[in-house]
Design an enzyme around this catalytic site. Structure first.
Site, PDB file in Angstrom:
ATOM      1  N   SER A 406       0.824  -1.210   0.000  1.00  0.00           N
ATOM      2  CA  SER A 406       0.000   0.000   0.000  1.00  0.00           C
ATOM      3  C   SER A 406       0.859   1.261   0.000  1.00  0.00           C
ATOM      4  O   SER A 406       0.439   2.293  -0.516  1.00  0.00           O
ATOM      5  CB  SER A 406      -0.867   0.051   1.247  1.00  0.00           C
ATOM      6  OG  SER A 406      -1.562  -1.138   1.437  1.00  0.00           O
ATOM      7  N   HIS A 427      -1.363  -2.636  -7.211  1.00  0.00           N
ATOM      8  CA  HIS A 427      -2.029  -2.300  -5.942  1.00  0.00           C
ATOM      9  C   HIS A 427      -3.539  -2.459  -6.086  1.00  0.00           C
ATOM     10  O   HIS A 427      -4.196  -1.654  -6.740  1.00  0.00           O
ATOM     11  CB  HIS A 427      -1.651  -0.869  -5.531  1.00  0.00           C
ATOM     12  CG  HIS A 427      -2.213  -0.466  -4.216  1.00  0.00           C
ATOM     13  ND1 HIS A 427      -2.629   0.814  -3.932  1.00  0.00           N
ATOM     14  CD2 HIS A 427      -2.443  -1.180  -3.090  1.00  0.00           C
ATOM     15  CE1 HIS A 427      -3.090   0.855  -2.702  1.00  0.00           C
ATOM     16  NE2 HIS A 427      -2.983  -0.335  -2.164  1.00  0.00           N
ATOM     17  N   GLU A 439      -4.124   0.058  -9.151  1.00  0.00           N
ATOM     18  CA  GLU A 439      -3.045   1.013  -9.445  1.00  0.00           C
ATOM     19  C   GLU A 439      -1.853   0.210  -9.968  1.00  0.00           C
ATOM     20  O   GLU A 439      -1.392  -0.723  -9.301  1.00  0.00           O
ATOM     21  CB  GLU A 439      -2.640   1.778  -8.181  1.00  0.00           C
ATOM     22  CG  GLU A 439      -3.632   2.867  -7.796  1.00  0.00           C
ATOM     23  CD  GLU A 439      -3.198   3.652  -6.558  1.00  0.00           C
ATOM     24  OE1 GLU A 439      -3.552   4.840  -6.463  1.00  0.00           O
ATOM     25  OE2 GLU A 439      -2.525   3.088  -5.679  1.00  0.00           O
ATOM     26  N   ASN A 477      -3.888   6.394  -1.836  1.00  0.00           N
ATOM     27  CA  ASN A 477      -3.685   6.487  -0.388  1.00  0.00           C
ATOM     28  C   ASN A 477      -2.993   7.784   0.005  1.00  0.00           C
ATOM     29  O   ASN A 477      -3.210   8.315   1.089  1.00  0.00           O
ATOM     30  CB  ASN A 477      -2.877   5.285   0.121  1.00  0.00           C
ATOM     31  CG  ASN A 477      -3.750   4.043   0.243  1.00  0.00           C
ATOM     32  OD1 ASN A 477      -4.976   4.137   0.263  1.00  0.00           O
ATOM     33  ND2 ASN A 477      -3.133   2.882   0.310  1.00  0.00           N
TER      34      ASN A 477
HETATM   35  P1  NAI Z   1      -3.095  -9.891   6.096  1.00  0.00           P
HETATM   36  O1  NAI Z   1      -2.399  -9.804   7.399  1.00  0.00           O
HETATM   37  O2  NAI Z   1      -4.562 -10.164   6.061  1.00  0.00           O
HETATM   38  O3  NAI Z   1      -2.421 -11.048   5.228  1.00  0.00           O
HETATM   39  C1  NAI Z   1      -1.046 -11.232   5.100  1.00  0.00           C
HETATM   40  C2  NAI Z   1      -0.817 -12.714   4.852  1.00  0.00           C
HETATM   41  O4  NAI Z   1       0.526 -12.904   4.450  1.00  0.00           O
HETATM   42  C3  NAI Z   1      -1.048 -13.582   6.080  1.00  0.00           C
HETATM   43  O5  NAI Z   1      -1.977 -14.582   5.755  1.00  0.00           O
HETATM   44  C4  NAI Z   1       0.336 -14.147   6.374  1.00  0.00           C
HETATM   45  O6  NAI Z   1       0.276 -15.473   6.892  1.00  0.00           O
HETATM   46  C5  NAI Z   1       0.988 -14.110   5.020  1.00  0.00           C
HETATM   47  N1  NAI Z   1       2.450 -14.030   5.058  1.00  0.00           N
HETATM   48  C6  NAI Z   1       3.217 -13.209   5.805  1.00  0.00           C
HETATM   49  N2  NAI Z   1       4.522 -13.437   5.537  1.00  0.00           N
HETATM   50  C7  NAI Z   1       4.563 -14.388   4.573  1.00  0.00           C
HETATM   51  C8  NAI Z   1       5.596 -15.012   3.864  1.00  0.00           C
HETATM   52  N3  NAI Z   1       6.868 -14.707   4.095  1.00  0.00           N
HETATM   53  N4  NAI Z   1       5.286 -15.941   2.933  1.00  0.00           N
HETATM   54  C9  NAI Z   1       3.999 -16.259   2.697  1.00  0.00           C
HETATM   55  N5  NAI Z   1       2.976 -15.677   3.337  1.00  0.00           N
HETATM   56  C10 NAI Z   1       3.251 -14.772   4.267  1.00  0.00           C
HETATM   57  O7  NAI Z   1      -2.724  -8.582   5.300  1.00  0.00           O
HETATM   58  P2  NAI Z   1      -3.490  -7.889   4.084  1.00  0.00           P
HETATM   59  O8  NAI Z   1      -4.458  -6.917   4.604  1.00  0.00           O
HETATM   60  O9  NAI Z   1      -3.930  -8.953   3.156  1.00  0.00           O
HETATM   61  O10 NAI Z   1      -2.316  -7.053   3.420  1.00  0.00           O
HETATM   62  C11 NAI Z   1      -1.334  -7.649   2.610  1.00  0.00           C
HETATM   63  C12 NAI Z   1      -0.633  -6.582   1.798  1.00  0.00           C
HETATM   64  O11 NAI Z   1      -1.587  -5.921   0.990  1.00  0.00           O
HETATM   65  C13 NAI Z   1       0.051  -5.500   2.610  1.00  0.00           C
HETATM   66  O12 NAI Z   1       1.214  -5.106   1.933  1.00  0.00           O
HETATM   67  C14 NAI Z   1      -0.964  -4.390   2.628  1.00  0.00           C
HETATM   68  O13 NAI Z   1      -0.400  -3.120   2.814  1.00  0.00           O
HETATM   69  C15 NAI Z   1      -1.533  -4.524   1.240  1.00  0.00           C
HETATM   70  N6  NAI Z   1      -2.873  -3.966   1.048  1.00  0.00           N
HETATM   71  C16 NAI Z   1      -3.842  -4.108   2.001  1.00  0.00           C
HETATM   72  C17 NAI Z   1      -5.106  -3.597   1.804  1.00  0.00           C
HETATM   73  C18 NAI Z   1      -6.190  -3.791   2.802  1.00  0.00           C
HETATM   74  O14 NAI Z   1      -7.219  -3.101   2.711  1.00  0.00           O
HETATM   75  N7  NAI Z   1      -6.054  -4.709   3.750  1.00  0.00           N
HETATM   76  C19 NAI Z   1      -5.439  -2.844   0.571  1.00  0.00           C
HETATM   77  C20 NAI Z   1      -4.375  -2.820  -0.402  1.00  0.00           C
HETATM   78  C21 NAI Z   1      -3.137  -3.332  -0.132  1.00  0.00           C
END
Ligand code: NAI
Ligand code: CAA
Length: 697
Positions: A406, A427, A439, A477
């Site tokens: 993000s 994104h 994006e 953002n």
């Molecule tokens: P989340 O915490 O729900 O999911 C992250 C997942 O990645 C977890 O299931 C975790 O087990 C897994 N993970 C962590 N390290 C890992 C690794 N080394 N190898 C494999 N899996 C691994 O987080 P979320 O919300 O899905 O965010 C993920 C990314 O997307 C972040 O960079 C965030 O900034 C971005 N993002 C989030 C948005 C949102 O609204 N939540 C919107 C747009 C982007």
């Protein structure tokens, strides 16, 4: 005749074929040609006229590019009346998309036939207007008041089967439009069928129009066109004559044509199509993408995988361990069950998407064959760097390595690999299988064909893809942070969060910023504030009331409490009484004496913050054009479409007044309200943002 309408005679039937690619829009040449064709057919003594479209469609509507300019004669309403009053039988044969003025031409014909795949509709309300060539008068006469109200106020497309059932058309038949139209006209002549003008049909039954009007206005969140169209249909039922109804329709149409909402919606229509056309990519071939890898199957990873599967792209998803992988699989099948329930996919498709097309794994070796990988792990640079090193080691040469970060710097992520030219930001927005925005974040070394592949993938996933440069928060953002700060500052200075939410929903947003914070999770912003705190400029104003909420464990909807309190089973929340205490404490700690804010001032400050940051984003080249920013806000942040986007809104308001207000606000907080240089330049030169959009075309 004009080149746009080809005239032909087959015995006593005259054939008018529209040839105005790509969509046979009813521009002036087409209108002149139709008029001349009808006159010639009458003069030659033809007994019937067939109207149909060459190429992919019957008329898809008025030529939208002519809107806002003086209408050249014959206007569409006069033309439709002339077609209807022709002294021979007029038949329209429909295929493709007979929309807006196109359907109105068909409704002015005496008989209508369509191929089974034809789609029809009066989508004018989506352009901020109403069907202005008799559509609001003729459709209720053939389909009944209730069906017409539904079709006109929703602007939805409907198929030939429904059109037949509702009486909009007379017959559905397989075949070429010319052939089925000719056969139908011949049959009508042989039967001695009469002319059958819709204007001669009895006025349709009235309903409780005041109630429908109110309901429609509320549903449109302030959008005027659907509600105004209700009044036009009312005239079909209640006016003293058909002509009187047409006159009322014209009055209401003109009112809408002159509205800012019409300008906003038409800007959105063209910008939505222009945004992913990048001149520099015109000759660049995207790389093939048959399968994708997704790293991390949390909220975003699972949503991205769902979007890919729904588009027929197979997915290899990597999680940290077997149980996390299983949880990711369940999230994906939960998302897909939603699509199954809504009839978007079949059981067979569901089985494939959750079976053969999806591989859940914990080892990067599983990514050997994928063409593109999207990383969606925790928002932490060290974690991302490790992931990209592993991707570099395991993915085949030429595979594209994308991050869904993000805020983090894609250049830094790219530097963790030996192939920065293959690295890009993709994104997505949450929920990624629903939200339309993507994006495409282009880093310093990203290869053009990698960018082209990002756009091609976006198209396959049915996203609106917008190019962004690298900066903290990219386009969306970054701008959101600015207007969120403006909202926080207003709260510290005395406005209530609930007043701000009310004002912004009144502007047309589905939710205000504080309700959105509760939905997204207040802990996200809290973490970001903590991360940025050490780098904060000492001149920046800081608010603490939201941190206090988080310190108390209130993260919004997911904990049942944030700015609002949420009760299980109830939609929406009620104000959290603790919030007032935290705000009062923050004010006391910072020595702020709260003051009253009018609704108008809240709106102005919020929008000025948005416009000012957006102008910086364009000025710095992060967004290519103002329209790119507008589409990001529309498709990713719920900005009301009928305002066109923040920079279209700014143009309509007048840039000089906006700059003046920013300069006034800057007197109290010069750090936050630094005017965007681009805004200053445009005001000095007497230009507007749309001039920059046009310069690029
Ligand atoms: P989340 O915490 O729900 O999911 C992250 C997942 O990645 C977890 O299931 C975790 O087990 C897994 N993970 C962590 N390290 C890992 C690794 N080394 N190898 C494999 N899996 C691994 O987080 P979320 O919300 O899905 O965010 C993920 C990314 O997307 C972040 O960079 C965030 O900034 C971005 N993002 C989030 C948005 C949102 O609204 N939540 C919107 C747009 C982007
Ligand atoms: N006027 C002018 N240009 C139009 C147009 C129209 N009515 N409809 C489409 N176009 C243009 C598009 O801008 C696009 O141009 P570029 O290739 O230069 O970008 C091109 O035609 C092809 O359009 P799409 O990319 O959208 O093609 P598609 O196959 O995905 O969709 C469509 C075709 C369903 C017809 C879609 O374009 C559409 O919904 N068009 C608008 C239809 C509409 O709203 N009609 C009502 C107009 S208002 C009216 O008719 C009322 C009146 O009485 C005044």
């Amino acid at each position: 005749m004009t080149h746009a309408i080809h005239y032909e005679r087959v015995d006593d039937i005259a054939i008018l074929k529209a040839q105005n690619p790509p969509v046979n829009a009813l521009g002036i040449d087409v209108r002149l040609g139709l008029l001349a064709g009808i006159e010639r057919a009458e003069a030659e003594g033809a007994r019937a006229v067939l109207i149909y479209g060459d190429g992919r469609t019957f008329f898809a509507g008025a030529d939208i590019r002519e809107f806002g300019k003086p209408m050249k004669d014959p206007g569409l309403p006069d033309l439709c009346n002339r077609i209807e009053s022709a002294d021979l039988i007029v038949v329209s044969a429909l295929h493709g998309t007979a929309l807006g003025g196109g359907l109105e031409v068909a409704l002015s014909s005496h008989y209508r036939i369509a191929v089974p795949s034809a789609k029809m509709g009066l989508p004018e309300v989506h352009l901020g207007i109403l069907p202005g060539a008799g559509g609001t008068q003729r459709l209720p006469r053939v389909a009944g008041t209730e069906a017409a109200l539904d079709m006109i106020t929703s602007g939805r497309h409907f198929g030939a089967a429904e059109a037949l059932e509702k009486g909009v058309i007379d017959r559905v038949q397989e075949g070429e439009p010319r052939e089925i139209g000719l056969a139908y006209a011949r049959e009508l002549l042989d039967q001695g069928a009469p002319r059958r003008p819709v204007c001669d049909m009895p006025a349709p039954a009235a309903v409780d129009f005041d109630a429908v009007y109110e309901k429609t206005l509320a549903k449109g969140r302030g959008q005027l066109s659907p509600a105004t169209a209700v009044r036009a249909v009312q005239a079909a039922c209640e006016a003293a004559s058909f002509l009187e109804g047409l006159r009322r329709e014209r009055e209401l149409f003109t009112e809408l044509m002159e509205s800012d909402q019409r300008q906003g919606l038409i800007h959105a229509f063209f910008s939505e199509r222009a945004v992913s056309k990048l001149p520099e990519l015109a000759d660049v071939t995207p790389r093939d993408v048959a399968s994708v890898g997704v790293i991390g199957g949390g909220t975003m990873g699972a949503g991205i995988a769902t979007a890919a599967l729904l588009a027929g792209v197979s997915v290899v998803l990597i999680e940290r361990d077997a149980s996390a992988a299983e949880a990711a699989g369940q999230r994906i099948s939960g998302n897909l069950s939603g699509a199954l329930k809504r009839g978007k996919i079949s059981q067979d498709q569901f089985d494939t998407m959750t079976g053969d097309a999806l591989e859940l794994a914990t080892e990067y070796g599983a990514l050997e064959q994928v063409d593109l990988v999207i990383e969606a792990v925790f928002e932490d640079m060290d974690v991302k760097r490790e992931v990209f090193k592993a991707l570099d080691a395991n993915c085949k040469p030429g595979a594209i390595l994308a991050s869904n970060t993000s805020y983090l710097d894609i250049n830094e992520i790219a530097a963790a690999t030996s192939r920065p030219r293959d690295v890009i930001g993709l994104h997505f927005f949450s929920p990624a299988h629903v939200m339309k925005l993507l994006e495409v974040v282009v880093a310093d070394q990203t290869d053009p064909d990698v960018v082209a592949t990002g756009f091609a993938l976006g198209k396959r996933l049915r996203k609106i893809s917008v190019r962004s440069g690298v900066c903290d928060g990219f386009i969306g953002n970054r701008i959101m942070n600015a207007y969120r700060k403006a909202a926080d500052y207003m709260v510290l200075d005395g406005a209530s969060p609930y007043q701000i939410d009310r004002v912004m929903t009144g502007f047309g947003f589905a939710m205000g910023p504080f309700a959105v914070g509760d939905l997204a999770g207040l802990d996200i912003g809290w973490a970001a504030r903590k991360r940025r705190a050490p780098h904060r400029d000492p001149r920046e104003r800081v608010v603490h009331f939201a941190d206090m909420l988080c310190e108390g464990g209130d993260f919004g909807q997911k904990t049942g409490k944030g700015f609002y309190v949420y009760e299980a089973g109830k939609r929406g929340g009620t104000p959290n009484p603790d919030v007032e205490k935290y705000i009062a404490q923050d004010q006391a700690d910072q020595g702020v004496s709260p003051r009253e804010f009018s609704d108008a001032e809240i709106l102005r400050r919020y929008m000025c913050a948005m416009v000012n940051e957006a102008a910086k984003v364009v000025g710095e080249g992060i967004a290519r054009r103002p329209l790119d920013v507008d589409m990001v806000l529309l498709f990713g942040y719920g900005f009301p479409r009928y305002h066109g986007g923040p920079l279209k809104w700014a143009d309509l308001q007048g840039l000089a007044g906006i700059l003046e207000d920013i300069e006034t606000y800057a007197k109290e907080d010069p750090y936050f309200w630094q005017p965007a240089p681009l805004l200053q330049t445009l005001v000095a030169e007497g230009r507007c943002f749309d001039d920059l959009n046009k310069a690029e075309k």
